[in-house]
Design an enzyme around this catalytic site. Structure first.
Site, PDB file in Angstrom:
ATOM      1  N   LYS A  36       0.750  -1.096   0.235  1.00  0.00           N
ATOM      2  CA  LYS A  36      -0.014  -0.124  -0.225  1.00  0.00           C
ATOM      3  C   LYS A  36       0.569   1.005  -0.075  1.00  0.00           C
ATOM      4  CE  LYS A  36      -2.420   2.160   3.564  1.00  0.00           C
ATOM      5  NZ  LYS A  36      -2.301   2.891   3.832  1.00  0.00           N
ATOM      6  N   ASP A  63      -3.593   4.399  -1.978  1.00  0.00           N
ATOM      7  CA  ASP A  63      -4.328   4.763  -0.924  1.00  0.00           C
ATOM      8  C   ASP A  63      -4.238   6.638  -0.554  1.00  0.00           C
ATOM      9  OD1 ASP A  63      -6.639   4.985   1.413  1.00  0.00           O
ATOM     10  OD2 ASP A  63      -4.098   4.578   2.540  1.00  0.00           O
ATOM     11  N   LYS A  65      -7.578   8.143  -0.846  1.00  0.00           N
ATOM     12  CA  LYS A  65      -8.831   8.811  -0.906  1.00  0.00           C
ATOM     13  C   LYS A  65      -9.085   9.439  -1.363  1.00  0.00           C
ATOM     14  CE  LYS A  65      -7.943   7.125   4.059  1.00  0.00           C
ATOM     15  NZ  LYS A  65      -6.423   6.362   4.145  1.00  0.00           N
ATOM     16  N   ASP A  68     -13.420  14.667  -4.660  1.00  0.00           N
ATOM     17  CA  ASP A  68     -13.652  16.284  -5.130  1.00  0.00           C
ATOM     18  C   ASP A  68     -14.786  16.074  -5.799  1.00  0.00           C
ATOM     19  OD1 ASP A  68     -13.013  18.210  -6.237  1.00  0.00           O
ATOM     20  OD2 ASP A  68     -10.840  17.974  -6.097  1.00  0.00           O
ATOM     21  N   THR A 122     -11.273   6.327  11.179  1.00  0.00           N
ATOM     22  CA  THR A 122     -11.636   5.904  11.935  1.00  0.00           C
ATOM     23  C   THR A 122     -11.022   6.636  13.253  1.00  0.00           C
ATOM     24  OG1 THR A 122      -9.143   4.785  11.627  1.00  0.00           O
ATOM     25  CG2 THR A 122     -11.421   2.791  12.258  1.00  0.00           C
ATOM     26  N   ARG A 213       3.278  -1.154  10.544  1.00  0.00           N
ATOM     27  CA  ARG A 213       3.966  -0.970  11.809  1.00  0.00           C
ATOM     28  C   ARG A 213       4.793  -2.822  11.570  1.00  0.00           C
ATOM     29  NH1 ARG A 213       1.794   3.909  14.635  1.00  0.00           N
ATOM     30  NH2 ARG A 213      -0.043   2.917  13.439  1.00  0.00           N
TER      31      ARG A 213
HETATM   32  O1  C5P Z   1       1.082   0.996  10.970  1.00  0.00           O
HETATM   33  P1  C5P Z   1      -0.248   0.671  10.688  1.00  0.00           P
HETATM   34  O2  C5P Z   1      -0.675  -1.551  11.287  1.00  0.00           O
HETATM   35  O3  C5P Z   1      -0.925   0.914  12.365  1.00  0.00           O
HETATM   36  O4  C5P Z   1      -0.920   0.951   9.261  1.00  0.00           O
HETATM   37  C1  C5P Z   1      -1.729   0.671   9.130  1.00  0.00           C
HETATM   38  C2  C5P Z   1      -2.143   1.745   7.773  1.00  0.00           C
HETATM   39  O5  C5P Z   1      -3.540   1.267   7.588  1.00  0.00           O
HETATM   40  C3  C5P Z   1      -1.454   2.957   7.896  1.00  0.00           C
HETATM   41  O6  C5P Z   1      -1.368   2.985   6.320  1.00  0.00           O
HETATM   42  C4  C5P Z   1      -2.728   3.193   8.068  1.00  0.00           C
HETATM   43  O7  C5P Z   1      -2.548   5.012   7.507  1.00  0.00           O
HETATM   44  C5  C5P Z   1      -4.107   3.001   7.539  1.00  0.00           C
HETATM   45  N1  C5P Z   1      -4.972   3.179   7.879  1.00  0.00           N
HETATM   46  C6  C5P Z   1      -5.592   2.999   9.323  1.00  0.00           C
HETATM   47  N2  C5P Z   1      -7.296   3.058   9.679  1.00  0.00           N
HETATM   48  C7  C5P Z   1      -7.537   3.388   8.527  1.00  0.00           C
HETATM   49  C8  C5P Z   1      -7.878   3.686   7.915  1.00  0.00           C
HETATM   50  C9  C5P Z   1      -6.147   3.514   7.026  1.00  0.00           C
HETATM   51  O8  C5P Z   1      -4.788   2.387  10.787  1.00  0.00           O
HETATM   52  N3  C5P Z   1      -9.159   3.616   9.138  1.00  0.00           N
END
Ligand code: C5P
Length: 232
Positions: A36, A63, A65, A68, A122, A213
């Protein structure tokens, strides 16, 4: 193990530059994971990095999003399709016409990425959405926007793993659900609030798991990915 068919893990490449991105990507195999690219990496490195990832054989979820006016979002989706990405997303709150235009643009393209909607971020609480004029429970708005996304021709939505079973029930098994907020058993939760393990999320009905992460910040990312795959 289901990975023999298609990889369900989408690694969130939340890196600041191409060098650190490729340092990880060059250790990965396209048959085990997807990638992603979000706003920061795209603004820093642009389509040239996305092309490199695609040329290495990876499916890329762009990603960005989009949100517009319908013409602009349709043109951006067309550009993403021309780039050859596997999945692209738009804000469902952009409305039916915007999503229908995005659908049409992709349907007209030679290469057709999956078109996914974002419902309620979220990061937004009940109070936050009330402040911008939506005095309802976020879960109700998620369900309303997910239904509108499906009715506007989108392939699925991004949602919390905790919303998966209700949304599958409401919208059908074919509607694709992409879930961040996934943490392997025992991993640090970080800033995610409500999480599930990979196996819990898949059992609930999640189609793809976005995981950042726990893999990217691990001292051994490949081991971390393999552990997640075997947990599924
Ligand atoms: O590091 P982590 O596993 O938390 O990364 C989750 C990824 O998903 C990040 O790129 C974050 O921006 C994305 N994301 C999220 N929650 C959402 C939408 C996207 O954590 N509701």
């Amino acid at each position: 193990m289901m990975y023999a068919q298609e990889p369900r893990v989408i690694i969130a490449l939340d890196f600041k530059d191409e060098l650190s991105t490729l340092l990880l990507v060059d250790q990965l195999q396209p048959d085990l994971c997807r990638l992603k690219v979000g706003k920061e990496l795209f603004v820093r490195c642009g389509p040239s990095l996305v092309n490199k990832l695609i040329n290495k054989g990876f499916d890329v979820f762009l990603d960005l999003k989009f949100h517009d006016i319908p013409n602009t979002v349709a043109a951006a989706c067309q550009a993403a399709a021309d780039m050859g990405v596997w999945m692209v997303n738009v804000h469902a709150s952009g409305g039916r016409k915007m999503m229908e235009y995005a659908r049409e643009a992709i349907d007209k393209s030679d290469h057709k990425p999956l078109l996914i909607g974002v419902t309620v971020l979220t990061s937004l609480s009940r109070l936050d959405i009330a402040e911008v004029g939506l005095d309802i429970e976020p879960a109700i708005q998620v369900s309303r926007l997910a239904e509108l996304a499906r009715d506007s021709g989108l392939d699925g939505v991004v949602c919390s793993p905790l919303e998966v079973s209700n949304l599958k029930q409401q919208l059908g098994q074919e509607f694709c659900l992409v879930t961040p907020g996934v943490r392997p058993a025992g991993a640090a939760i970080g800033d995610q609030q409500r999480v599930m393990t990979p196996s819990e999320a898949l059992s609930a009905g999640s189609d793809y798991l976005v995981i950042g992460r726990p893999i990217t910040a691990s001292s051994n990312p490949i081991q971390a990915l393999n552990d997640i795959i075997s947990e599924c």
